[in-house]
Write an enzyme that holds these catalytic residues in place. Structure first.
Site, short mmCIF file in Angstrom:
data_model
loop_
_atom_site.label_atom_id
_atom_site.label_comp_id
_atom_site.label_asym_id
_atom_site.label_seq_id
_atom_site.Cartn_x
_atom_site.Cartn_y
_atom_site.Cartn_z
N HIS A 1 42.88 10.90 5.98
CA HIS A 1 43.84 11.65 6.79
C HIS A 1 44.67 12.63 5.97
O HIS A 1 45.42 13.44 6.52
CB HIS A 1 44.76 10.65 7.52
CG HIS A 1 45.48 11.23 8.67
ND1 HIS A 1 46.86 11.34 8.72
CD2 HIS A 1 45.04 11.73 9.85
CE1 HIS A 1 47.22 11.87 9.87
NE2 HIS A 1 46.14 12.12 10.58
N LYS B 1 46.11 15.73 3.91
CA LYS B 1 45.97 17.17 4.12
C LYS B 1 46.55 17.89 2.91
O LYS B 1 47.77 17.96 2.75
CB LYS B 1 46.66 17.58 5.42
CG LYS B 1 45.99 16.94 6.64
CD LYS B 1 46.83 17.02 7.87
CE LYS B 1 46.09 16.40 9.06
NZ LYS B 1 45.87 14.94 8.89
N HIS C 1 53.22 18.28 15.17
CA HIS C 1 52.17 17.56 14.45
C HIS C 1 52.65 17.26 13.03
O HIS C 1 52.05 16.48 12.31
CB HIS C 1 50.88 18.39 14.41
CG HIS C 1 49.69 17.63 13.92
ND1 HIS C 1 49.27 17.68 12.60
CD2 HIS C 1 48.84 16.78 14.54
CE1 HIS C 1 48.20 16.91 12.44
NE2 HIS C 1 47.93 16.34 13.60
N LYS D 1 54.85 15.53 10.12
CA LYS D 1 55.34 14.16 9.95
C LYS D 1 56.44 14.18 8.90
O LYS D 1 56.22 14.64 7.77
CB LYS D 1 54.23 13.21 9.47
CG LYS D 1 53.18 12.91 10.54
CD LYS D 1 52.04 13.87 10.46
CE LYS D 1 50.91 13.42 11.38
NZ LYS D 1 50.02 14.53 11.75
#
Length: 665
Positions: A280, A282, A509, A511
């Site tokens: 996950h 990025k 989106h 976090k």
């Protein structure tokens, strides 16, 4: 047609339209603006009627515009207008529409949409039939019109938001967020969002802003990768000699990517030893002749993530070490190489002009000087971590770094914020475990900061329904009802409100996790990790083992002293590599003392005239602090429920959402 006949026809049609408008207004009750017709010189065309717009959906087409152009559909476009000065334009017909906002001109085809603001110009057919979107000021109720609820003093204080010690009335706070290039590593940036007014995209970035220059090796780490969008969106990628894509895609998408990829691209999916885990993280690692650029962000490599959502990105450039006299490593270097080692990508060789042959493996990244790093890396890798590895990953890594940090006394027992886009299956025991890690740290008198109480910032159903994408935005907030609808979570819910960055309707989106007091931040974490055990890990075996399912990566901003000048750049010719120097207010060049940084939000109103060896770092937290708790009417979004109330595009939920430009697998 004679001028007199045309005048008569226009007046008849205008009367018809006014009647239609009155019918619409009787339903919505609020007029929010007009579409004003313009001639070819963009001056008002008085031969055509202005089109009133009511709150909610407004259909624009041949039925209410006196034009004989057959290219106009009867239902050419829908404008969904609101009282906040914005509207969403959705192309209904088969012919394209153009929206001009400032200097930007965007062409939209059938079924595409964009947010527009006061003063934007719409070309119903490219180059033809110009209309300006003009909003009306919304009248506030007079005192005798107010209800008892309206004159509630507490509610009035919330609405007016008078200036207080730090938080000021800064409705467009991001407008003043201007960061010099040498200070960028000390903060982070939001990604640009299409359709927002120019002020809301101040100092915000696109993918082309970060992937630029003469890159010799690129490593792109992500969960989702839309290669058909990515290459046209960032043509520089096709010119890079060596590209490694580390991804979390399924087999069907990977086969499609292999058919479309340039010949020099390598794909790798890291091992997932524990069920239900994902890759996950990025991030991007871009190698130049001058050094390496490290980028940590929150967006999947797909169109909607880089254009329609609230996202964050941090980056910093680092020079090569002196190969004859390599400098010692640092915490950032150790964290980076440890994390990269866990990915187990296939090693490959490259020839870098003027530097020689290199094997591109995790150890390769020890060749760069990270001594000026402005953040700490907080990563997660899947596995059952024990012994020394217990404190290397997930929330235990965050706990360890915070325990080593010193914070101002004002953060003792101060609150926490958890903000993310996917909610795992949680229980109160694990929430207490995470809270313990997030509350770690010492004050200046060496006393523990103490436990802080968290709030969860999470969009409501209404937030999603009225967002830039309508219900489609909820596809990227993928939490099922069984995870969201837990009784113990009710005390945590807080609203997504982002007026000061113009992103109320750009669903998050991004976090972020943080600890705050007023508009001051003890620390701030920008990460790929959602609120889940899979991402953060869960302690087992009497707290001697941490079980993690997924790969995650984030950057932690701390107020600790850092030696920096941050002048080095991989893309500017002749960029200085004197990273440990800075200039004090007196003009003296210093290289022996560290800057003590203080972290604040965009709306902090305190004095920046602190002592010469401290510096205020503004972090563009997109939402307001303190957050507003849910009311009894607010319902947290869950993506597996049915919603029959139509969104801004007249759609209900669930429905199909296209995330990839083309998928033939």
């Amino acid at each position: 047609m004679s001028d007199q006949s045309r005048w008569f026809s226009v007046r008849v049609l205008e009367a018809r339209h006014q009647l239609l408008f009155l019918q619409q207004s009787s339903m919505s009750g609020i007029v929010v603006g007009h579409l004003v017709p313009l001639d070819d010189t963009l001056k008002q065309d008085t031969s055509l009627p202005k089109l009133p717009l009511s709150q909610g959906p407004n259909t624009i087409g041949r039925a209410n515009i006196p034009l004989s152009d057959k290219r106009l559909s009867r239902k050419h476009l829908t404008l969904t207008a609101s009282t906040d000065g914005f509207a969403t334009l959705y192309v209904e017909g088969t012919n394209p529409v153009v929206v001009k906002s400032g200097e930007q001109r965007k062409k939209l085809t059938s079924s595409e949409h964009v947010s527009i603001a006061n003063g934007d110009i719409i070309e119903l057919i490219p180059g033809h039939h110009f209309f300006k979107y003009v909003t009306l000021p919304q009248k506030r109720p007079s005192s005798h019109e107010s209800t008892k609820e309206d004159v509630n003093p507490k509610k009035m204080r919330r609405e007016v938001e008078p200036k207080h010690e730090e938080g000021g009335n800064c409705e467009e706070a991001i407008r003043n967020f201007h960061v010099s290039s040498d200070k960028l590593p000390l903060t982070y940036q939001l990604l640009q969002v299409q359709g927002l007014p120019a002020w809301a995209n101040t100092s915000c970035v696109s993918i082309r802003d970060v992937i630029q220059g003469d890159i010799v090796v690129a490593i792109l780490s992500n969960y989702m990768v839309d290669i058909d969008w990515l290459l046209p969106a960032c043509p520089t990628l096709a010119k890079i000699p060596n590209v490694l894509v580390i991804h979390g895609e399924n087999d069907g998408t990977v086969e499609h990517m292999k058919r479309r990829k340039p010949a020099n691209w390598i794909f790798h999916k890291p091992p997932l030893p524990i069920a239900y885990g994902t890759h996950h993280s990025k991030a991007m690692l871009l190698v130049y002749l001058q050094g390496v650029r490290i980028i940590v962000h929150t967006a999947n490599l797909i169109y909607v993530d880089w254009n329609n959502k609230t996202q964050g990105l941090w980056m910093q450039d680092f020079p090569w070490k002196d190969l004859n006299n390599p400098s010692k490593g640092c915490g950032f270097e150790t964290d980076l190489v440890d994390y990269l080692s866990a990915l187990k990508w296939p090693e490959f060789s490259v020839n870098i002009p003027a530097l020689g042959n290199f094997k591109i493996n995790p150890s390769f990244f020890r060749k760069f000087d990270y001594s000026s790093s402005a953040v700490r890396l907080i990563a997660s890798v899947p596995g059952y971590h024990t012994g020394p590895d217990l404190k290397k990953w997930g929330h235990m890594k965050l706990r360890t770094v915070l325990e080593e940090s010193i914070f101002d006394k004002e953060f003792q027992k101060s609150p926490l914020i958890y903000q993310f886009s996917s909610l795992g299956s949680l229980d109160e025991k694990w929430m207490a475990e995470l809270k313990c890690s997030m509350s770690s740290g010492l004050s200046e008198d060496k006393r523990p900061l103490g436990i802080g109480e968290p709030l969860i910032i999470w969009p409501t159903v209404e937030d999603v329904r009225c967002s830039l994408e309508g219900y489609a935005a909820g596809n990227a907030i993928p939490s099922p009802l069984k995870n969201v609808d837990k009784e113990f979570l009710k005390k945590y819910w807080a609203k997504w409100k982002a007026n000061r960055t113009g992103r109320c309707r750009a669903m998050p989106h991004i976090k972020t996790f943080l600890r705050y007091n007023g508009q001051k931040l003890a620390w701030f974490l920008l990460t790929s990790a959602n609120l889940s055990k899979a991402a953060w890990g869960t302690l087992q075996k009497n707290n001697s083992q941490l079980m993690v399912r997924s790969y995650e990566l984030g950057v932690l901003f701390l107020p600790s002293g850092t030696k920096h000048g941050c002048r080095f750049s991989c893309t500017n010719n002749g960029g200085s590599s004197k990273l440990l120097y800075f200039q004090s207010e007196s003009g003296t060049i210093e290289n022996t003392k560290s800057l003590k940084t203080k972290l604040v939000t965009l709306t902090w109103q305190g004095s920046r005239n602190t002592d010469e060896f401290s510096e205020i770092i503004t972090l563009p937290v997109p939402y307001e602090l303190p957050p507003q708790r849910y009311s009894s009417e607010d319902v947290p979004w869950s993506w597996d429920r049915r919603y029959s109330k139509k969104d801004v595009y007249g759609q209900v939920w669930p429905r199909q959402v296209q995330l990839y430009a083309c998928q033939d697998s």
